[in-house]
Motif scaffolding. Structure first.
Motif, PDB file in Angstrom:
ATOM      1  N   GLN A  71     -36.355  -8.932 -19.781  1.00 15.67           N
ATOM      2  CA  GLN A  71     -35.618  -7.943 -19.607  1.00 15.67           C
ATOM      3  C   GLN A  71     -34.623  -8.424 -18.149  1.00 15.67           C
ATOM      4  OE1 GLN A  71     -35.946  -4.945 -17.315  1.00 15.67           O
ATOM      5  NE2 GLN A  71     -33.818  -3.958 -18.283  1.00 15.67           N
ATOM      6  N   ARG A  72     -35.449  -8.419 -16.865  1.00 22.06           N
ATOM      7  CA  ARG A  72     -35.299  -8.345 -15.581  1.00 22.06           C
ATOM      8  C   ARG A  72     -34.047  -9.253 -15.660  1.00 22.06           C
ATOM      9  NH1 ARG A  72     -40.001  -7.729 -13.560  1.00 22.06           N
ATOM     10  NH2 ARG A  72     -40.225 -10.412 -13.126  1.00 22.06           N
ATOM     11  N   LYS A  73     -34.219 -10.457 -16.411  1.00 23.81           N
ATOM     12  CA  LYS A  73     -32.892 -12.080 -16.803  1.00 23.81           C
ATOM     13  C   LYS A  73     -32.152 -12.288 -17.202  1.00 23.81           C
ATOM     14  CE  LYS A  73     -36.765 -15.873 -15.007  1.00 23.81           C
ATOM     15  NZ  LYS A  73     -35.986 -15.646 -14.038  1.00 23.81           N
ATOM     16  N   ALA A  74     -32.418 -10.823 -18.211  1.00 24.59           N
ATOM     17  CA  ALA A  74     -31.211 -10.591 -18.892  1.00 24.59           C
ATOM     18  C   ALA A  74     -30.268  -9.312 -17.903  1.00 24.59           C
ATOM     19  CB  ALA A  74     -31.832  -9.642 -20.118  1.00 24.59           C
ATOM     20  N   SER A  75     -31.060  -8.835 -17.549  1.00 25.17           N
ATOM     21  CA  SER A  75     -29.883  -8.011 -16.418  1.00 25.17           C
ATOM     22  C   SER A  75     -29.724  -8.511 -15.555  1.00 25.17           C
ATOM     23  CB  SER A  75     -31.020  -6.742 -16.491  1.00 25.17           C
ATOM     24  OG  SER A  75     -30.250  -5.342 -15.176  1.00 25.17           O
ATOM     25  N   ASP A  76     -29.932  -8.899 -14.854  1.00 20.64           N
ATOM     26  CA  ASP A  76     -28.987 -10.064 -13.324  1.00 20.64           C
ATOM     27  C   ASP A  76     -28.254 -10.618 -14.153  1.00 20.64           C
ATOM     28  OD1 ASP A  76     -30.949  -9.135 -12.381  1.00 20.64           O
ATOM     29  OD2 ASP A  76     -32.790 -10.891 -12.124  1.00 20.64           O
ATOM     30  N   SER A  77     -28.030 -11.321 -15.755  1.00 16.81           N
ATOM     31  CA  SER A  77     -27.480 -12.232 -16.033  1.00 16.81           C
ATOM     32  C   SER A  77     -26.625 -11.210 -16.964  1.00 16.81           C
ATOM     33  CB  SER A  77     -28.392 -13.590 -16.907  1.00 16.81           C
ATOM     34  OG  SER A  77     -28.391 -12.560 -18.425  1.00 16.81           O
ATOM     35  N   GLY A  78     -26.587  -9.905 -17.262  1.00 14.37           N
ATOM     36  CA  GLY A  78     -25.575  -9.018 -17.949  1.00 14.37           C
ATOM     37  C   GLY A  78     -25.540  -9.511 -19.595  1.00 14.37           C
ATOM     38  N   SER A  79     -26.586  -9.612 -19.565  1.00 18.11           N
ATOM     39  CA  SER A  79     -26.892  -9.849 -20.934  1.00 18.11           C
ATOM     40  C   SER A  79     -26.686  -8.323 -21.924  1.00 18.11           C
ATOM     41  CB  SER A  79     -28.278 -10.226 -21.549  1.00 18.11           C
ATOM     42  OG  SER A  79     -29.004 -10.728 -22.467  1.00 18.11           O
ATOM     43  N   PRO A  80     -25.638  -8.489 -23.453  1.00 19.71           N
ATOM     44  CA  PRO A  80     -25.452  -7.432 -24.005  1.00 19.71           C
ATOM     45  C   PRO A  80     -27.209  -7.290 -24.708  1.00 19.71           C
ATOM     46  CG  PRO A  80     -25.044  -9.207 -25.356  1.00 19.71           C
ATOM     47  CD  PRO A  80     -25.102  -9.762 -23.810  1.00 19.71           C
ATOM     48  N   LEU A  81     -28.154  -7.651 -24.304  1.00 22.23           N
ATOM     49  CA  LEU A  81     -29.219  -7.514 -25.096  1.00 22.23           C
ATOM     50  C   LEU A  81     -29.967  -6.359 -23.796  1.00 22.23           C
ATOM     51  CD1 LEU A  81     -31.030 -10.857 -25.555  1.00 22.23           C
ATOM     52  CD2 LEU A  81     -30.314  -9.124 -27.675  1.00 22.23           C
ATOM     53  N   VAL A  82     -29.538  -6.060 -22.979  1.00 20.22           N
ATOM     54  CA  VAL A  82     -30.074  -5.261 -22.063  1.00 20.22           C
ATOM     55  C   VAL A  82     -29.857  -4.037 -22.155  1.00 20.22           C
ATOM     56  CG1 VAL A  82     -30.097  -4.259 -18.825  1.00 20.22           C
ATOM     57  CG2 VAL A  82     -31.226  -7.191 -20.013  1.00 20.22           C
ATOM     58  N   ALA A  83     -28.020  -3.477 -22.145  1.00 21.38           N
ATOM     59  CA  ALA A  83     -27.603  -2.650 -22.763  1.00 21.38           C
ATOM     60  C   ALA A  83     -27.473  -2.121 -23.876  1.00 21.38           C
ATOM     61  CB  ALA A  83     -26.169  -2.992 -22.820  1.00 21.38           C
ATOM     62  N   GLN A  84     -28.054  -2.878 -24.832  1.00 19.34           N
ATOM     63  CA  GLN A  84     -28.994  -1.627 -26.283  1.00 19.34           C
ATOM     64  C   GLN A  84     -30.009  -1.284 -25.540  1.00 19.34           C
ATOM     65  OE1 GLN A  84     -27.423  -1.784 -28.636  1.00 19.34           O
ATOM     66  NE2 GLN A  84     -29.185  -0.365 -29.545  1.00 19.34           N
ATOM     67  N   VAL A  85     -31.065  -1.875 -25.061  1.00 18.30           N
ATOM     68  CA  VAL A  85     -32.583  -1.506 -24.809  1.00 18.30           C
ATOM     69  C   VAL A  85     -32.467  -0.318 -23.110  1.00 18.30           C
ATOM     70  CG1 VAL A  85     -34.658  -2.304 -22.611  1.00 18.30           C
ATOM     71  CG2 VAL A  85     -33.400  -3.880 -24.318  1.00 18.30           C
ATOM     72  N   SER A  86     -31.034  -0.510 -22.665  1.00 14.27           N
ATOM     73  CA  SER A  86     -31.058   0.924 -21.903  1.00 14.27           C
ATOM     74  C   SER A  86     -30.577   2.239 -22.367  1.00 14.27           C
ATOM     75  CB  SER A  86     -29.931   0.893 -20.564  1.00 14.27           C
ATOM     76  OG  SER A  86     -30.340  -1.135 -19.961  1.00 14.27           O
ATOM     77  N   LEU A  87     -30.065   2.019 -23.538  1.00 14.35           N
ATOM     78  CA  LEU A  87     -29.267   3.212 -24.454  1.00 14.35           C
ATOM     79  C   LEU A  87     -30.186   3.661 -24.915  1.00 14.35           C
ATOM     80  CD1 LEU A  87     -27.046   4.390 -26.096  1.00 14.35           C
ATOM     81  CD2 LEU A  87     -26.679   2.763 -27.413  1.00 14.35           C
ATOM     82  N   ASP A  88     -31.652   2.567 -26.102  1.00 14.01           N
ATOM     83  CA  ASP A  88     -32.820   2.848 -26.612  1.00 14.01           C
ATOM     84  C   ASP A  88     -33.609   3.984 -25.849  1.00 14.01           C
ATOM     85  OD1 ASP A  88     -31.178   1.824 -28.376  1.00 14.01           O
ATOM     86  OD2 ASP A  88     -32.879   0.143 -27.861  1.00 14.01           O
ATOM     87  N   GLY A  89     -33.673   3.195 -24.949  1.00  9.48           N
ATOM     88  CA  GLY A  89     -34.641   3.458 -23.430  1.00  9.48           C
ATOM     89  C   GLY A  89     -34.455   5.383 -23.038  1.00  9.48           C
ATOM     90  N   ALA A  90     -33.290   4.988 -22.548  1.00 12.99           N
ATOM     91  CA  ALA A  90     -32.363   6.700 -22.605  1.00 12.99           C
ATOM     92  C   ALA A  90     -32.443   7.849 -23.967  1.00 12.99           C
ATOM     93  CB  ALA A  90     -30.657   6.777 -21.964  1.00 12.99           C
ATOM     94  N   ASP A  91     -32.162   7.842 -25.225  1.00 15.38           N
ATOM     95  CA  ASP A  91     -32.498   8.144 -26.267  1.00 15.38           C
ATOM     96  C   ASP A  91     -33.978   8.835 -25.973  1.00 15.38           C
ATOM     97  OD1 ASP A  91     -29.982   7.858 -26.622  1.00 15.38           O
ATOM     98  OD2 ASP A  91     -30.420   6.574 -27.927  1.00 15.38           O
ATOM     99  N   GLU A  92     -34.964   7.379 -25.528  1.00 15.98           N
ATOM    100  CA  GLU A  92     -36.087   8.067 -26.097  1.00 15.98           C
ATOM    101  C   GLU A  92     -36.459   8.905 -24.842  1.00 15.98           C
ATOM    102  OE1 GLU A  92     -38.392   4.312 -25.540  1.00 15.98           O
ATOM    103  OE2 GLU A  92     -37.729   3.850 -27.395  1.00 15.98           O
ATOM    104  N   LYS A  93     -36.558   8.967 -23.770  1.00 13.11           N
ATOM    105  CA  LYS A  93     -36.662   9.934 -22.566  1.00 13.11           C
ATOM    106  C   LYS A  93     -35.687  11.056 -23.121  1.00 13.11           C
ATOM    107  CE  LYS A  93     -37.074   6.768 -18.963  1.00 13.11           C
ATOM    108  NZ  LYS A  93     -36.187   5.928 -17.369  1.00 13.11           N
ATOM    109  N   VAL A  94     -34.637  11.524 -23.239  1.00  9.30           N
ATOM    110  CA  VAL A  94     -34.256  12.646 -23.656  1.00  9.30           C
ATOM    111  C   VAL A  94     -35.668  13.300 -24.926  1.00  9.30           C
ATOM    112  CG1 VAL A  94     -32.317  13.669 -24.720  1.00  9.30           C
ATOM    113  CG2 VAL A  94     -31.387  12.260 -23.098  1.00  9.30           C
ATOM    114  N   ASN A  95     -35.903  11.892 -25.744  1.00 15.37           N
ATOM    115  CA  ASN A  95     -36.229  13.239 -27.020  1.00 15.37           C
ATOM    116  C   ASN A  95     -37.819  13.584 -26.422  1.00 15.37           C
ATOM    117  OD1 ASN A  95     -34.449  11.808 -29.274  1.00 15.37           O
ATOM    118  ND2 ASN A  95     -35.036  10.162 -29.504  1.00 15.37           N
TER     119      ASN A  95
END
Length: 235
Positions: free
Chosen positions: A191-215
């Protein structure tokens, strides 16, 4: 506009009929060129509805009905890719085996799919460059630090492309990542490496994580409110 399933062969023939390249078609219709390229080469088996609508309208203005092209073509006009049963190998002489394709998850937006495909293309170019790079060894016969780093980069890119492939099918290996975990796992490193490289995988993870925290926050608030009401009733 009603949903129309355009085939790769129909799209190729329509392009040739009006003499337009993939790049020019993308420019004129607004459909991402990566989507067009991957569709025509069977890396994906269907285009998003918005892309299909844009292509149908474009060719209609050019006098080509791409939606009817498949049914109206002559029986003597063989498709570019002939359907061959998977068990019919070896392939008979003069026959081209169909390429495998995959279904894209309906949960993803067109933009998310285009972003993933574009990223895979970028990785493919770097993978090709690294594959051709000559390795080097040091004085004692072991690989040099540069070669080791290149090898790590190569396998990392190939791994990311696999994760992107599965992501488009609806599986995100980073979706269940626990950011508050005490022990670090390989998923945290990825996840760290993907974040540093700007992978689209990270954007979706961040979105899912934010939804989980809100819920989770909403659930905790609801639980506290229920407990408070119970205390008042008891009093």
């Amino acid at each position: 506009m009603a949903a129309i399933q355009i085939s790769p062969d129909a799209l190729r023939r329509a392009r040739r009929a009006v003499g337009v390249t993939q790049a020019k078609l993308a420019e004129d219709t607004g459909v991402n060129v990566t989507l067009i390229k991957h569709f025509e080469t069977f890396r994906i088996n269907a285009l998003p509805l918005s892309a299909q609508d844009a292509l149908v309208e474009y060719f209609k203005e050019k006098g080509v009905d791409i939606s009817a092209e498949e049914s109206s073509k002559s029986t003597n006009d063989k498709p570019a890719i002939s359907p061959v049963p998977r068990g019919a190998f070896p392939v008979p002489p003069g026959t081209v085996a169909p390429r495998m394709s995959f279904t894209i998850s309906e949960k993803l937006t067109d933009q998310e799919v285009e972003s993933a495909l574009a990223r895979m293309d970028e990785n493919d170019e770097e993978i090709s460059d690294l594959m051709r790079k000559v390795t080097s060894k040091g004085l004692w016969g072991g690989y040099t630090d540069e070669t080791v780093l290149d090898s790590q980069r190569l396998f990392g890119l190939m791994a990311e492309n696999y994760m992107l492939f599965r992501y488009m099918q609806g599986t995100n290996f980073l979706a269940d990542l626990d950011h508050d975990a005490k022990d670090e796992t390989h998923a945290h490193i990825v996840q760290r490496k993907a974040s540093d490289s700007g992978s689209p995988l990270v954007a979706q993870v961040s979105l899912d994580g934010a939804d989980e925290k809100v819920n989770a926050k909403a659930a905790a608030g609801s639980k506290a409110q229920t407990k408070g009401q119970a205390s008042q009733q008891g009093a």
